[in-house]
Design an enzyme around this catalytic site. Structure first.
Site, PDB file in Angstrom:
ATOM      1  N   CYS A   1       3.309  -1.844  -1.389  1.00 24.96           N
ATOM      2  CA  CYS A   1       2.450  -0.955  -2.164  1.00 24.96           C
ATOM      3  C   CYS A   1       2.563   0.452  -1.523  1.00 24.96           C
ATOM      4  CB  CYS A   1       0.925  -1.585  -2.245  1.00 24.96           C
ATOM      5  SG  CYS A   1       0.020  -1.423  -0.573  1.00 24.96           S
TER       6      CYS A   1
ATOM      7  N   ASN B   1      -0.176   0.397   2.200  1.00 29.85           N
ATOM      8  CA  ASN B   1      -0.296  -0.624   2.906  1.00 29.85           C
ATOM      9  C   ASN B   1      -1.759  -0.991   3.361  1.00 29.85           C
ATOM     10  OD1 ASN B   1       1.528  -1.944   6.064  1.00 29.85           O
ATOM     11  ND2 ASN B   1       0.884  -3.065   4.107  1.00 29.85           N
TER      12      ASN B   1
ATOM     13  N   CYS C   1      -4.621  -1.832   0.980  1.00 27.35           N
ATOM     14  CA  CYS C   1      -4.993  -2.701  -0.184  1.00 27.35           C
ATOM     15  C   CYS C   1      -4.263  -3.933  -0.618  1.00 27.35           C
ATOM     16  CB  CYS C   1      -5.613  -2.073  -1.283  1.00 27.35           C
ATOM     17  SG  CYS C   1      -7.065  -0.693  -0.742  1.00 27.35           S
ATOM     18  N   ARG C   2      -3.263  -3.454  -1.614  1.00 23.44           N
ATOM     19  CA  ARG C   2      -2.732  -4.624  -2.311  1.00 23.44           C
ATOM     20  C   ARG C   2      -1.461  -5.494  -1.429  1.00 23.44           C
ATOM     21  NH1 ARG C   2      -0.582  -0.524  -6.785  1.00 23.44           N
ATOM     22  NH2 ARG C   2      -0.834   0.668  -4.760  1.00 23.44           N
ATOM     23  N   SER C   3      -0.599  -4.577  -0.821  1.00 26.55           N
ATOM     24  CA  SER C   3       0.245  -5.357  -0.130  1.00 26.55           C
ATOM     25  C   SER C   3       0.014  -6.179   1.124  1.00 26.55           C
ATOM     26  CB  SER C   3       1.522  -4.581   0.325  1.00 26.55           C
ATOM     27  OG  SER C   3       1.117  -3.583   1.018  1.00 26.55           O
TER      28      SER C   3
ATOM     29  N   ASP D   1      -3.663  -0.681  -8.559  1.00 24.22           N
ATOM     30  CA  ASP D   1      -4.316   0.209  -7.495  1.00 24.22           C
ATOM     31  C   ASP D   1      -5.899  -0.024  -7.585  1.00 24.22           C
ATOM     32  OD1 ASP D   1      -5.003   1.474  -5.262  1.00 24.22           O
ATOM     33  OD2 ASP D   1      -3.778   3.262  -5.805  1.00 24.22           O
TER      34      ASP D   1
HETATM   35  P1  4NP Z   1      -2.637   0.281  -1.855  1.00 19.00           P
HETATM   36  O1  4NP Z   1      -3.888   1.375  -2.193  1.00 19.00           O
HETATM   37  O2  4NP Z   1      -1.400   1.167  -2.204  1.00 19.00           O
HETATM   38  O3  4NP Z   1      -3.053  -1.041  -2.460  1.00 19.00           O
HETATM   39  O4  4NP Z   1      -2.721   0.278  -0.238  1.00 19.00           O
HETATM   40  C1  4NP Z   1      -4.091   2.686  -1.793  1.00 19.00           C
HETATM   41  C2  4NP Z   1      -4.274   3.109  -0.331  1.00 19.00           C
HETATM   42  C3  4NP Z   1      -4.489   4.167  -0.153  1.00 19.00           C
HETATM   43  C4  4NP Z   1      -4.454   5.486  -1.353  1.00 19.00           C
HETATM   44  C5  4NP Z   1      -4.132   5.089  -2.339  1.00 19.00           C
HETATM   45  C6  4NP Z   1      -3.771   3.547  -2.695  1.00 19.00           C
HETATM   46  N1  4NP Z   1      -4.383   6.568  -0.770  1.00 19.00           N
HETATM   47  O5  4NP Z   1      -4.567   7.815  -1.643  1.00 19.00           O
HETATM   48  O6  4NP Z   1      -4.798   6.938   0.224  1.00 19.00           O
END
Ligand code: 4NP
Length: 159
Positions: free
Chosen positions: A10, A13, A15-17, A127
């Site tokens: 993702c 790294n 939340c989703r992955s 997200d």
């Molecule tokens: P992820 O979510 O891609 O599912 O880990 C996010 C985590 C952090 C951010 C965006 C999405 N950020 O902008 O910091």
């Protein structure tokens, strides 16, 4: 049979992955295949490198019996395209970023994770970072379904 290697990807790294890594690991362990399938996750960006998963992601996963606490964020690197057999993007932006980094001989390894959840209308795992609890639960729903589909695919095609 050679070990099958799966990388969940993702943006951050956190939340989703990591959720996808945790859920797919759980599904693979339950099927007794933990020595046959190696699973990791990474982000296309480095914002959160070294951090554990987002506390909300950890909390919602824990409610479904999945522990994400030992994971630490890392960024996708060039070696991943040689090492992994499946490099699975959570959304279209992650997919485009992976495709831009990917050497031509590894293009076939890169695809959307929700390709393995054909019963779903969604093609992306949204997200949840800026949203509420519902977003994290929805990530888990989608990821659980795609994990079952991915395991079936590996069992049917590669084992
Ligand atoms: P992820 O979510 O891609 O599912 O880990 C996010 C985590 C952090 C951010 C965006 C999405 N950020 O902008 O910091």
């Amino acid at each position: 049979m050679k070990q099958v290697k799966v990388l969940m990807v993702c943006l951050g790294n956190i939340c989703r992955s990591p959720t996808a890594e945790g859920v797919f690991t759980h599904v693979v362990n339950k099927a007794g295949l933990s020595d046959k399938i190696h699973i990791d996750s990474a982000g296309t960006h480095a914002y959160h490198v070294g951090e554990p998963p987002d506390e909300r992601a950890q909390l919602h996963a824990k409610k479904r019996g999945i522990d994400l606490s030992q994971q630490r964020a890392r960024r996708v690197n060039a070696e991943d395209f040689a090492v992994y057999d499946f490099i699975l993007a959570m959304d279209h932006e992650n997919l485009r970023n992976l495709q831009a980094m990917c050497p031509p001989d590894a293009r076939h390894k890169v695809q959307l994770f929700l390709d393995f959840a054909p019963g779903r209308q969604e093609s992306q795992v949204p997200d949840p970072y800026y949203g509420g609890a519902q977003g994290f639960e929805f990530v888990l729903d989608l990821v659980e379904e795609a994990s079952q589909g991915l395991l079936s695919h590996i069992q049917n095609k590669l084992m």
